[in-house]
Design an enzyme around this catalytic site. Sequence first.
Site: not given
Length: 343
Positions: A175, A200, A277
């Site tokens: 992330s 991600d 996620h």
Amino acid sequence: MSTDLVSSNYTGIVPGTMLMCLLSTLPGPPGVSIQDAYVQLLPVDKTVCSHVDPIRDISYQLYTRNNPLQPQTLSLHDDHSLYNSYFNFSEPTILFFHAFFESSTSTTATIMRTAYLQRKDHNILLLNAPRIEAGPWYLTAAKNTRIVGEYSAQFIDYMVSRGLHLPSLHLIGLSLGAQMAGVTGKNVRSGRIARITGLDPAGPLFTKWPKSLKLDKSDAEFVDVIHTDAGIFGYPRSVGHLDFWPNGGIAPQPGCTFREIARRNPDAIIEKLFCSHWRSYQFYAESVVSEFSFPAIECNSWNDFKSGSCDFQQQPISMGFLAHPLARGNYFLATNPESPFTQ
Ligand SMILES: *[C@@H]1O[C@H](CO)[C@@H](O)[C@H](O)[C@H]1NC(C)=O
């Protein structure tokens, strides 16, 4: 500390910012860990309060097969800690960048560490920057990814000056951490990073920001990306040399519908938000311990994949740990709704 506060950087800044910077140079604004999340009373914007305290604000926790449970702290220019640590320059190294709200002891970092420890052949470095990636301050945490990335580039240059073989280093980021890894790759001066894996990569704000502030394929020889929540918390488009789109790359991933999460754990509020996620790092961690897993094939879209109109004669490649460094393009695969995820 006081020299920073009176330096020209700080002339003309509003008293509120001054107070925030003062607080951030003292022991720091109060923060607490709530379950797995680090929450802080005030944001600490290191792009404004530029002083970085290497131990408190950004450090690197080393785990090896000799110290699988108790980390050793490495930091920039700290030869004493490095030479007294178990860091082995003959072995490959991973540097994992944690996400928003997280630290080196969060579940995500722990699962990545545990996976690599099972291989018994890596130096495992976990970024620890909870105060400047603290919740609920997303804007500040996102801006601070530049500071973490630039600082980590200096740290890598320092490690190279002490004997690190750059091709043996692999950066992995989840992330916001994926964006930090990109900034790191761009700023390393001692050579080019061999591989960056983006799990991600964060989407919000970054879609509008320039390439220099986020991960893209110019940041390393080989950039591979796993998309699992594209368009929500994840980046909506391909960013690497090789982009994997398990289950189409979007939410809800299998096992991540509200109904499935509630069936497993009725109190799981945070998981409802982040389940898709988080699949990115869960898939990756599984690929570290089960080799030749997650076979994926090149295709134009998830719809083509599902309808069987990709070229299913082609040799599949593995997603994750064993991703082929010369493969290029967008690859698709389906996974199971729970561990083991590979099909
Ligand atoms: C460092 O790693 C190499 C290669 O795996 C190994 O042969 C050597 O014994 C290690 N050194 C130490 C001090 O553990």
